[in-house]
Design an enzyme around this catalytic site. Structure first.
Site, mmCIF file in Angstrom:
data_model
loop_
_atom_site.group_PDB
_atom_site.id
_atom_site.type_symbol
_atom_site.label_atom_id
_atom_site.label_comp_id
_atom_site.label_asym_id
_atom_site.label_seq_id
_atom_site.Cartn_x
_atom_site.Cartn_y
_atom_site.Cartn_z
ATOM 1 N N LYS A 35 0.807 -1.213 0.015
ATOM 2 C CA LYS A 35 0.036 -0.176 0.042
ATOM 3 C C LYS A 35 0.853 1.216 -0.085
ATOM 4 O O LYS A 35 2.091 1.113 0.277
ATOM 5 C CB LYS A 35 -0.754 -0.124 1.013
ATOM 6 C CG LYS A 35 -0.286 0.137 2.430
ATOM 7 C CD LYS A 35 -1.076 -0.199 3.829
ATOM 8 C CE LYS A 35 -0.570 -0.062 5.177
ATOM 9 N NZ LYS A 35 -1.342 -0.509 6.171
ATOM 10 N N TYR A 253 16.124 29.822 8.428
ATOM 11 C CA TYR A 253 15.016 30.786 8.824
ATOM 12 C C TYR A 253 14.835 30.937 10.145
ATOM 13 O O TYR A 253 15.012 30.095 11.052
ATOM 14 C CB TYR A 253 13.789 30.241 8.278
ATOM 15 C CG TYR A 253 13.615 30.303 6.905
ATOM 16 C CD1 TYR A 253 13.182 31.725 6.024
ATOM 17 C CD2 TYR A 253 13.517 29.183 6.008
ATOM 18 C CE1 TYR A 253 12.961 31.740 4.798
ATOM 19 C CE2 TYR A 253 13.407 29.353 4.693
ATOM 20 C CZ TYR A 253 13.188 30.421 3.996
ATOM 21 O OH TYR A 253 13.124 30.723 2.803
HETATM 22 C C1 LIG Z 1 -0.704 -1.522 6.855
HETATM 23 C C2 LIG Z 1 -1.329 -2.854 7.164
HETATM 24 C C3 LIG Z 1 -0.616 -4.063 7.333
HETATM 25 C C4 LIG Z 1 1.179 -3.963 7.457
HETATM 26 O O1 LIG Z 1 1.367 -3.274 8.479
HETATM 27 P P1 LIG Z 1 2.973 -3.297 8.907
HETATM 28 O O2 LIG Z 1 3.104 -2.588 10.047
HETATM 29 O O3 LIG Z 1 3.667 -2.396 7.804
HETATM 30 O O4 LIG Z 1 3.546 -4.629 8.608
HETATM 31 C C5 LIG Z 1 -1.124 -5.132 7.632
HETATM 32 N N1 LIG Z 1 -2.643 -5.191 7.919
HETATM 33 C C6 LIG Z 1 -3.251 -4.072 7.488
HETATM 34 C C7 LIG Z 1 -4.716 -4.244 7.579
HETATM 35 C C8 LIG Z 1 -2.933 -2.890 7.194
HETATM 36 O O5 LIG Z 1 -3.425 -1.797 7.039
#
Ligand SMILES: *Cc1c(COP(=O)(O)O)cnc(C)c1O
Length: 356
Positions: A35, A253
């Site tokens: 993702k 800044y």
């Molecule tokens: C993002 C996500 C994962 C993976 O999480 P990590 O902490 O990066 O391993 C697994 N299951 C769901 C439902 C997620 O949204």
């Protein structure tokens, strides 16, 4: 010459992380979570290096379609399910697996005529209170889903809020094990933290994300330092100017850094518009020609400044690593008040990505 900042993606490291994760989970099937554009690494850059995975998990239909367009014919799981009824046409056409977490989705499934059979992931809320049906609803919902003729299989899915702590999965696992779902219902529970630290959560399918990319699920590098996992992304730039300060001279800044002595500083082509956090504190580690030094002054949009006292041979064009193979992203993130996940996914589109 293009501006010298780039993110280097080390594909040997992602392959080796994948093998390490395969070794930790003993035989379960694995969704590789890609993702958020593979946690900022670029889905296109990495998926082929993970192609012995059992499937890819993500949220966005466009990312699913990208995988299909680039030739992935295996499983794809939509972790947040579908967002509106018309998404089902795309799901059907591209044979996507998806989470079901709300009543309206069940109604939508009953009213849609799939051309192909589908696999669904029934989400149970085991205490995190984001997505999913309550434990009391699950039996009923499972029966409803099983009566829909197009549904091939239902897998039970849940997500942990505290798998990075020792006691964090005890209550949710009790909730899950008290559901009394039929024997033939597979479970998919473990994120990276659960996969590394709670063997009892592995069950049938695991869902690692962050550890594929070599950062820590707890946000602390020390927690995975002995696993052999290696950072996949290195954010690199160069020194583009040198300033020789006299005692009392201000930098950047707000002028909130002032030299306490004569001091040489380097100006690096990297700022918050590249994804480097403006909240990064004085002293946040930076590598210049491989030597560890620290940030001075405020991060601006396109530049940041580093102390060169500990790197006397540094000059214009010296190599700078902002985070990566020699400086774990979690260490840098902690100095900015966050975790590696946020820095990786905040990499700005203007940063060129180089795959090695
Ligand atoms: C993002 C996500 C994962 C993976 O999480 P990590 O902490 O990066 O391993 C697994 N299951 C769901 C439902 C997620 O949204």
């Amino acid at each position: 010459m293009p501006r010298p900042i780039y993110a280097e993606i080390n594909t040997a490291n992602i392959k080796s992380n994948f093998e390490i994760i395969r070794g930790v989970n003993s035989g379960q099937k694995m969704w590789s979570v890609v993702k958020a554009n593979a946690y900022g690494h670029g889905i296109s850059n990495i998926w082929r290096h993970l192609n012995s995975t059992d499937g890819f998990a993500l949220l966005d239909l466009n990312e699913a379609l990208l995988l299909r367009k680039e030739g992935w014919t295996g499983k794809i799981l939509l972790l947040e399910g579908f967002f509106e009824h018309t998404d089902l046409e795309i799901i059907d056409e591209h044979q996507l697996t998806f989470a079901v977490h709300s009543d309206w989705q069940i109604d939508a499934l009953r009213n849609y005529h799939f051309a192909n059979k589908v696999d669904v992931y029934l989400k149970v809320n085991s205490g995190m209170n984001r997505l999913g049906f309550t434990p009391f609803e699950i039996g009923n919902v499972l029966n409803k889903l099983r009566r829909i003729p197009y549904i091939n299989s239902v897998t039970l899915m849940s997500h942990f809020a505290n798998a990075d702590t020792r006691e964090g999965v005890i209550e949710p696992m009790m909730t899950i094990d008290n559901l009394h779902t039929p024997e033939n219902v597979e479970h998919c529970l473990a994120n990276s933290a659960a996969l590394l630290w709670h063997r009892d959560t592995h069950r049938n399918w695991v869902r690692p994300g962050i550890i594929l990319y070599g950062a820590s699920p707890s946000g602390n590098w020390a927690d995975i330092a002995d696993t052999g996992l290696k950072p996949v992304m290195s954010l690199k730039s160069k020194i583009i100017a040198i300033q020789h300060l006299k005692k009392g001279d201000a930098v950047g800044y707000g002028g909130n850094f002032r030299a306490t002595n004569n001091q040489t500083i380097g100006v690096v082509a990297c700022g918050y518009a590249d994804g480097y956090f403006r909240t990064s504190r004085e002293g946040t580690p930076v590598l210049v020609d491989g030597v560890r030094t620290g940030l001075v002054g405020r991060v601006s949009m396109d530049m940041l400044t580093v102390d060169l006292t500990s790197c006397p041979s540094a000059c214009i064009n010296s190599d700078v690593e902002l985070w990566g193979e020699h400086l774990p992203v979690d260490v840098v993130a902690n100095a900015a008040g966050t975790i590696g996940y946020e820095l990786l996914t905040a990499l700005a589109p203007r940063v060129t990505v180089r795959v090695i």
